[in-house]
Scaffold this motif. Structure first.
Motif, PDB file in Angstrom:
ATOM      1  N   VAL A  22       0.530  -1.252   0.086  1.00 16.99           N
ATOM      2  CA  VAL A  22       0.269  -0.319   0.014  1.00 16.99           C
ATOM      3  C   VAL A  22       1.397   1.616   0.253  1.00 16.99           C
ATOM      4  O   VAL A  22       1.698   1.751   1.029  1.00 16.99           O
ATOM      5  CB  VAL A  22      -0.943   0.156   1.354  1.00 16.99           C
ATOM      6  CG1 VAL A  22      -1.712   1.213   1.519  1.00 16.99           C
ATOM      7  CG2 VAL A  22      -1.391  -1.837   1.177  1.00 16.99           C
ATOM      8  N   ILE A  23       0.288   2.201  -0.964  1.00 13.84           N
ATOM      9  CA  ILE A  23       1.399   3.329  -1.263  1.00 13.84           C
ATOM     10  C   ILE A  23       0.584   4.657  -0.733  1.00 13.84           C
ATOM     11  O   ILE A  23      -0.836   4.742  -2.018  1.00 13.84           O
ATOM     12  CB  ILE A  23       2.336   3.456  -2.494  1.00 13.84           C
ATOM     13  CG1 ILE A  23       3.183   1.598  -2.969  1.00 13.84           C
ATOM     14  CG2 ILE A  23       3.517   4.084  -2.588  1.00 13.84           C
ATOM     15  CD1 ILE A  23       3.465   2.086  -4.200  1.00 13.84           C
ATOM     16  N   PHE A  24       1.168   4.865  -0.125  1.00 21.46           N
ATOM     17  CA  PHE A  24       0.616   6.301   0.826  1.00 21.46           C
ATOM     18  C   PHE A  24       0.962   7.264  -0.591  1.00 21.46           C
ATOM     19  O   PHE A  24       2.576   7.635  -0.302  1.00 21.46           O
ATOM     20  CB  PHE A  24       0.674   6.095   1.842  1.00 21.46           C
ATOM     21  CG  PHE A  24      -0.210   5.284   2.397  1.00 21.46           C
ATOM     22  CD1 PHE A  24      -1.628   5.403   2.846  1.00 21.46           C
ATOM     23  CD2 PHE A  24       0.514   4.130   3.511  1.00 21.46           C
ATOM     24  CE1 PHE A  24      -2.424   4.811   3.149  1.00 21.46           C
ATOM     25  CE2 PHE A  24      -0.242   3.539   3.996  1.00 21.46           C
ATOM     26  CZ  PHE A  24      -1.266   3.526   4.465  1.00 21.46           C
ATOM     27  N   LYS A  25       0.526   8.353  -0.795  1.00 20.17           N
ATOM     28  CA  LYS A  25       1.170  10.173  -1.224  1.00 20.17           C
ATOM     29  C   LYS A  25       2.065  10.745   0.329  1.00 20.17           C
ATOM     30  O   LYS A  25       2.669  10.862  -0.744  1.00 20.17           O
ATOM     31  CB  LYS A  25      -0.265  11.086  -1.067  1.00 20.17           C
ATOM     32  CG  LYS A  25      -0.031  12.131  -2.159  1.00 20.17           C
ATOM     33  CD  LYS A  25      -0.718  13.361  -2.395  1.00 20.17           C
ATOM     34  CE  LYS A  25      -0.798  14.207  -3.007  1.00 20.17           C
ATOM     35  NZ  LYS A  25      -1.972  15.298  -3.354  1.00 20.17           N
ATOM     36  N   ASP A  26       1.065  10.933   0.824  1.00 18.95           N
ATOM     37  CA  ASP A  26       2.497  11.764   2.028  1.00 18.95           C
ATOM     38  C   ASP A  26       2.934  10.819   3.513  1.00 18.95           C
ATOM     39  O   ASP A  26       3.399  11.289   4.853  1.00 18.95           O
ATOM     40  CB  ASP A  26       1.468  12.343   2.582  1.00 18.95           C
ATOM     41  CG  ASP A  26       0.980  13.204   1.377  1.00 18.95           C
ATOM     42  OD1 ASP A  26       1.904  13.429   0.495  1.00 18.95           O
ATOM     43  OD2 ASP A  26       0.028  14.021   2.182  1.00 18.95           O
ATOM     44  N   LYS A  27       3.069   9.159   3.244  1.00 17.45           N
ATOM     45  CA  LYS A  27       3.168   8.471   3.963  1.00 17.45           C
ATOM     46  C   LYS A  27       4.233   7.462   3.534  1.00 17.45           C
ATOM     47  O   LYS A  27       4.021   7.330   2.284  1.00 17.45           O
ATOM     48  CB  LYS A  27       2.064   7.538   5.188  1.00 17.45           C
ATOM     49  CG  LYS A  27       1.533   8.473   5.516  1.00 17.45           C
ATOM     50  CD  LYS A  27       1.434   8.649   6.959  1.00 17.45           C
ATOM     51  CE  LYS A  27      -0.040   9.604   7.446  1.00 17.45           C
ATOM     52  NZ  LYS A  27       0.770  10.548   8.845  1.00 17.45           N
ATOM     53  N   GLU A  73      -4.488   9.473   0.503  1.00 19.35           N
ATOM     54  CA  GLU A  73      -4.630   8.900  -0.387  1.00 19.35           C
ATOM     55  C   GLU A  73      -3.931   7.738  -0.313  1.00 19.35           C
ATOM     56  O   GLU A  73      -2.639   8.205  -0.461  1.00 19.35           O
ATOM     57  CB  GLU A  73      -4.531  10.302  -1.651  1.00 19.35           C
ATOM     58  CG  GLU A  73      -4.273   9.555  -2.431  1.00 19.35           C
ATOM     59  CD  GLU A  73      -4.718  11.631  -3.608  1.00 19.35           C
ATOM     60  OE1 GLU A  73      -4.022  11.046  -4.918  1.00 19.35           O
ATOM     61  OE2 GLU A  73      -4.522  12.328  -3.115  1.00 19.35           O
ATOM     62  N   TYR A  74      -3.984   7.321  -1.179  1.00 17.62           N
ATOM     63  CA  TYR A  74      -2.905   5.855  -1.385  1.00 17.62           C
ATOM     64  C   TYR A  74      -3.337   4.507  -2.652  1.00 17.62           C
ATOM     65  O   TYR A  74      -4.666   5.037  -3.536  1.00 17.62           O
ATOM     66  CB  TYR A  74      -3.191   4.661  -0.762  1.00 17.62           C
ATOM     67  CG  TYR A  74      -4.220   3.921   0.103  1.00 17.62           C
ATOM     68  CD1 TYR A  74      -4.879   2.672  -0.434  1.00 17.62           C
ATOM     69  CD2 TYR A  74      -5.887   4.640   0.556  1.00 17.62           C
ATOM     70  CE1 TYR A  74      -5.854   2.662  -0.484  1.00 17.62           C
ATOM     71  CE2 TYR A  74      -6.996   3.916   0.289  1.00 17.62           C
ATOM     72  CZ  TYR A  74      -6.967   2.537   0.270  1.00 17.62           C
ATOM     73  OH  TYR A  74      -7.968   2.157   0.592  1.00 17.62           O
ATOM     74  N   ASP A  75      -2.614   4.142  -2.911  1.00 16.41           N
ATOM     75  CA  ASP A  75      -2.924   3.416  -3.566  1.00 16.41           C
ATOM     76  C   ASP A  75      -2.259   1.703  -3.382  1.00 16.41           C
ATOM     77  O   ASP A  75      -1.332   1.958  -2.163  1.00 16.41           O
ATOM     78  CB  ASP A  75      -2.063   3.318  -5.464  1.00 16.41           C
ATOM     79  CG  ASP A  75      -2.852   2.665  -6.653  1.00 16.41           C
ATOM     80  OD1 ASP A  75      -3.680   1.964  -6.375  1.00 16.41           O
ATOM     81  OD2 ASP A  75      -2.167   3.415  -7.971  1.00 16.41           O
ATOM     82  N   TYR A  76      -2.628   0.508  -4.025  1.00 17.98           N
ATOM     83  CA  TYR A  76      -1.760  -0.614  -3.436  1.00 17.98           C
ATOM     84  C   TYR A  76      -1.996  -1.655  -4.611  1.00 17.98           C
ATOM     85  O   TYR A  76      -2.648  -1.430  -6.031  1.00 17.98           O
ATOM     86  CB  TYR A  76      -2.577  -0.992  -2.632  1.00 17.98           C
ATOM     87  CG  TYR A  76      -4.346  -1.585  -3.517  1.00 17.98           C
ATOM     88  CD1 TYR A  76      -4.729  -3.229  -3.641  1.00 17.98           C
ATOM     89  CD2 TYR A  76      -5.136  -0.472  -3.349  1.00 17.98           C
ATOM     90  CE1 TYR A  76      -6.051  -3.377  -3.838  1.00 17.98           C
ATOM     91  CE2 TYR A  76      -6.010  -1.097  -3.518  1.00 17.98           C
ATOM     92  CZ  TYR A  76      -6.963  -2.410  -3.894  1.00 17.98           C
ATOM     93  OH  TYR A  76      -7.843  -3.101  -4.428  1.00 17.98           O
ATOM     94  N   LEU A  77      -1.027  -2.587  -4.611  1.00 20.68           N
ATOM     95  CA  LEU A  77      -0.703  -3.710  -6.227  1.00 20.68           C
ATOM     96  C   LEU A  77      -0.422  -5.099  -4.710  1.00 20.68           C
ATOM     97  O   LEU A  77      -0.339  -5.273  -3.632  1.00 20.68           O
ATOM     98  CB  LEU A  77       0.615  -3.066  -6.269  1.00 20.68           C
ATOM     99  CG  LEU A  77       1.076  -4.250  -6.917  1.00 20.68           C
ATOM    100  CD1 LEU A  77       0.474  -4.384  -8.418  1.00 20.68           C
ATOM    101  CD2 LEU A  77       2.764  -3.984  -7.763  1.00 20.68           C
ATOM    102  N   GLU A  78      -1.229  -6.037  -5.392  1.00 18.65           N
ATOM    103  CA  GLU A  78      -1.353  -7.080  -4.930  1.00 18.65           C
ATOM    104  C   GLU A  78       0.247  -8.349  -4.961  1.00 18.65           C
ATOM    105  O   GLU A  78       0.151  -8.568  -6.451  1.00 18.65           O
ATOM    106  CB  GLU A  78      -2.028  -8.140  -5.526  1.00 18.65           C
ATOM    107  CG  GLU A  78      -2.364  -9.294  -4.807  1.00 18.65           C
ATOM    108  CD  GLU A  78      -3.716 -10.058  -4.885  1.00 18.65           C
ATOM    109  OE1 GLU A  78      -3.505 -11.377  -4.970  1.00 18.65           O
ATOM    110  OE2 GLU A  78      -4.518 -10.186  -5.567  1.00 18.65           O
ATOM    111  N   ILE A  79       1.254  -8.134  -4.637  1.00 16.44           N
ATOM    112  CA  ILE A  79       2.152  -8.454  -4.242  1.00 16.44           C
ATOM    113  C   ILE A  79       2.248 -10.464  -5.103  1.00 16.44           C
ATOM    114  O   ILE A  79       2.769 -10.912  -5.336  1.00 16.44           O
ATOM    115  CB  ILE A  79       3.249  -7.971  -3.188  1.00 16.44           C
ATOM    116  CG1 ILE A  79       3.498  -6.597  -2.885  1.00 16.44           C
ATOM    117  CG2 ILE A  79       4.376  -9.046  -3.177  1.00 16.44           C
ATOM    118  CD1 ILE A  79       4.374  -6.575  -1.835  1.00 16.44           C
TER     119      ILE A  79
END
Length: 61
Positions: free
Chosen positions: A7-12, A47-53
């Motif tokens: 999970v990739i956050f914009k500000d974290k 705000e975030y995006d995610y990818l199933e590893i």
């Protein structure tokens, strides 16, 4: 089966989540729904995006 997500956050800093695919979970939500709920409870409206590893190809070099 357990699914692994990044999970990739914009500000974290990004986090890796392991979500068990459990048909016995109350109301039977899917793994993506569990991930969204967890992020909302722990990070609010970030705000975030995610990818199933676990769905990606893995190579050992």
């Amino acid at each position: 089966m357990t699914r692994k997500y990044i999970v990739i956050f914009k500000d974290k800093d990004p986090v890796v989540l392991l979500v068990k695919d459990d048909v016995n979970r109350p109301n039977n939500p899917d793994c993506d729904s569990v991930l969204h709920l967890w992020v909302a409870e722990n990070y609010g409206n970030q705000e975030y995006d995610y990818l199933e590893i676990s769905a990606c190809d893995h190579y050992e070099i």
